[in-house]
Scaffold this active site. Structure first.
Site, PDB file in Angstrom:
ATOM      1  N   LYS A  15       0.854  -1.135   0.055  1.00 20.44           N
ATOM      2  CA  LYS A  15       0.004   0.185  -0.103  1.00 20.44           C
ATOM      3  C   LYS A  15       1.041   1.264   0.091  1.00 20.44           C
ATOM      4  O   LYS A  15       1.835   1.518   0.822  1.00 20.44           O
ATOM      5  CB  LYS A  15      -0.762  -0.032   1.337  1.00 20.44           C
ATOM      6  CG  LYS A  15      -2.047   0.815   1.169  1.00 20.44           C
ATOM      7  CD  LYS A  15      -3.036   0.120   0.294  1.00 20.44           C
ATOM      8  CE  LYS A  15      -4.499   0.363   0.789  1.00 20.44           C
ATOM      9  NZ  LYS A  15      -5.446  -0.375  -0.055  1.00 20.44           N
ATOM     10  N   THR A  63      -3.855  -5.456   1.097  1.00 18.49           N
ATOM     11  CA  THR A  63      -3.073  -4.200   1.329  1.00 18.49           C
ATOM     12  C   THR A  63      -4.113  -3.235   2.164  1.00 18.49           C
ATOM     13  O   THR A  63      -3.499  -2.454   3.049  1.00 18.49           O
ATOM     14  CB  THR A  63      -3.170  -3.532  -0.226  1.00 18.49           C
ATOM     15  OG1 THR A  63      -4.330  -3.179  -0.627  1.00 18.49           O
ATOM     16  CG2 THR A  63      -2.209  -4.292  -1.151  1.00 18.49           C
ATOM     17  N   HIS A 274      19.912  26.851 -12.883  1.00 19.65           N
ATOM     18  CA  HIS A 274      20.506  27.788 -13.504  1.00 19.65           C
ATOM     19  C   HIS A 274      20.172  29.155 -13.163  1.00 19.65           C
ATOM     20  O   HIS A 274      18.826  29.334 -13.278  1.00 19.65           O
ATOM     21  CB  HIS A 274      20.933  27.509 -15.012  1.00 19.65           C
ATOM     22  CG  HIS A 274      21.219  26.304 -15.270  1.00 19.65           C
ATOM     23  ND1 HIS A 274      22.516  25.701 -14.997  1.00 19.65           N
ATOM     24  CD2 HIS A 274      20.918  25.445 -16.024  1.00 19.65           C
ATOM     25  CE1 HIS A 274      22.667  24.656 -15.533  1.00 19.65           C
ATOM     26  NE2 HIS A 274      21.903  24.229 -15.992  1.00 19.65           N
TER      27      HIS A 274
HETATM   28  O1  LIG Z   1      29.115  22.956 -12.003  1.00 18.13           O
HETATM   29  C1  LIG Z   1      28.625  22.458 -13.087  1.00 18.13           C
HETATM   30  N1  LIG Z   1      29.065  21.288 -13.508  1.00 18.13           N
HETATM   31  C2  LIG Z   1      28.655  20.805 -14.724  1.00 18.13           C
HETATM   32  O2  LIG Z   1      28.868  19.712 -15.028  1.00 18.13           O
HETATM   33  C3  LIG Z   1      28.089  22.088 -15.531  1.00 18.13           C
HETATM   34  N2  LIG Z   1      27.901  21.981 -17.099  1.00 18.13           N
HETATM   35  C4  LIG Z   1      27.411  23.229 -17.257  1.00 18.13           C
HETATM   36  O3  LIG Z   1      27.015  23.473 -18.452  1.00 18.13           O
HETATM   37  N3  LIG Z   1      27.503  24.018 -16.265  1.00 18.13           N
HETATM   38  C5  LIG Z   1      28.158  23.365 -15.113  1.00 18.13           C
HETATM   39  N4  LIG Z   1      28.137  23.655 -14.053  1.00 18.13           N
END
Ligand SMILES: O=c1[nH]c(=O)c2[nH]c(=O)[nH]c2[nH]1
Length: 317
Positions: A15, A63, A274
């Site tokens: 479950k 279950t 990013h």
């Molecule tokens: O710290 C990072 N590792 C990566 O492998 C990577 N690849 C990327 O494009 N930016 C980064 N930054």
């Protein structure tokens, strides 16, 4: 696993997402009430082949019964238990109570309710939702063999500087410039395995899993950021991840120098979320926004995926 008529059958049933909350009322105590909210998953490996092969359910643990067991065991826990201990209690019940059950797998995700502090004073029964989640997974076999994993999910961390990425492979598809100045943001998912490989190894005096969880989390966070006023330079997510995992293993090496180490491995998953530099220009205005390490476009789609597992190499002695 069973072989039948030329077929191989591997099966388990259980479950998922059984939501239970347990309150421990402590009227008059300084600490106030305690509350946890857990989402519990149970999966059993059991000898119930006739159910699959011929519709004979006589050896099936329903279950629905597994779900009820979660509530019954929560009720029985009159003393405060950690989620790791609760998972062990459940798994132990399933492997001892049912002869046909060979292995029980119990996982728990905790909802991060945290006590509120009002005017500097911890509230006796007031809680608010925090962010990262404590998780655990216990796999217990009838013979007593145990795998006990704990972890944290959704630990979002960001630093505004002291991060770079340079010297990586350059080819005709590479456009990313080398940098020694960027934002670093991630959402850490970490798990670690405790070195209790048999149910009988769990210390009689309750091992404080909740305290260990807080300590490991602190080691991870401290290593990510470095000292408060200077930080620490990160040349890549990979290097920072390694140092974080190593700090956890080293920490418990120091403390347990003459005894066993209680953490066997650490697995870390650290997406690179990013923060892209923003530069805006038009034909008339070549620098509407000129990037000066100040305005970013945060994105997690796509994002880098960096993950690794660190364990201790076996000594040759
Ligand atoms: O710290 C990072 N590792 C990566 O492998 C990577 N690849 C990327 O494009 N930016 C980064 N930054």
């Amino acid at each position: 696993m069973a072989t039948e008529g030329g077929y191989k059958l591997e099966q388990q049933h259980g479950k998922s997402r059984v939501r239970v909350s347990r309150v421990w009322r402590r009227p008059g105590s300084d600490g106030g009430d305690l509350v946890v909210e857990w989402s519990v998953g149970v999966s059993l490996l059991s000898d119930c082949l006739p159910a699959y092969l011929s519709g004979d359910n006589s050896s099936i643990v329903a279950t629905d019964t597994m779900k009820n067991t979660v509530y019954a065991k929560a009720k029985e826990c009159t003393e405060v238990v950690s989620m790791e201990s609760f998972a062990i209690i459940l798994a132990k019940h399933f492997i001892t109570f049912y002869p046909q059950v060979t292995t029980a797998i119990v996982n728990i995700v905790e909802k991060p309710w945290e006590r509120v502090t009002l005017d500097g004073q911890p509230h006796v029964h007031g809680f608010k939702l925090g962010s990262e989640k404590h998780v655990t997974e216990v796999t217990l076999k009838k013979c007593g063999a145990l795998s006990l994993i704990a972890g944290v999910q959704g630990l979002a961390l960001l630093k505004t500087t002291q991060s770079g990425f340079e010297g990586f492979v350059r080819d005709r598809y590479t456009i990313l410039p080398d940098t020694r100045e960027r934002m670093l943001a991630t959402e850490v998912a970490a798990s670690w395995r405790y070195q209790f490989e048999n149910i009988s190894n769990i210390p009689a005096k309750p091992f404080c899993f909740s305290q260990r969880y807080q300590e490991v989390k602190k080691v991870l966070v401290d290593t990510f950021f470095g000292p408060p006023n200077v930080g620490v330079y990160s040349p890549s997510v990979q290097n920072t991840l390694y140092l974080m995992a190593k700090a956890v293993l080293d920490r418990y090496l120091c403390w347990t120098v003459s005894r066993f180490h209680d953490i066997a491995f650490v697995q870390l998953n650290m997406p690179n979320l990013h923060f892209l530099p923003v530069n805006l220009s038009s034909k008339d205005n070549p620098s509407i926004v000129k990037f000066a390490d100040d305005v970013f476009l945060p994105t997690d789609e796509p994002h880098g995926t960096i993950q690794a597992t660190l364990s201790r190499a076996r000594s040759k002695l």
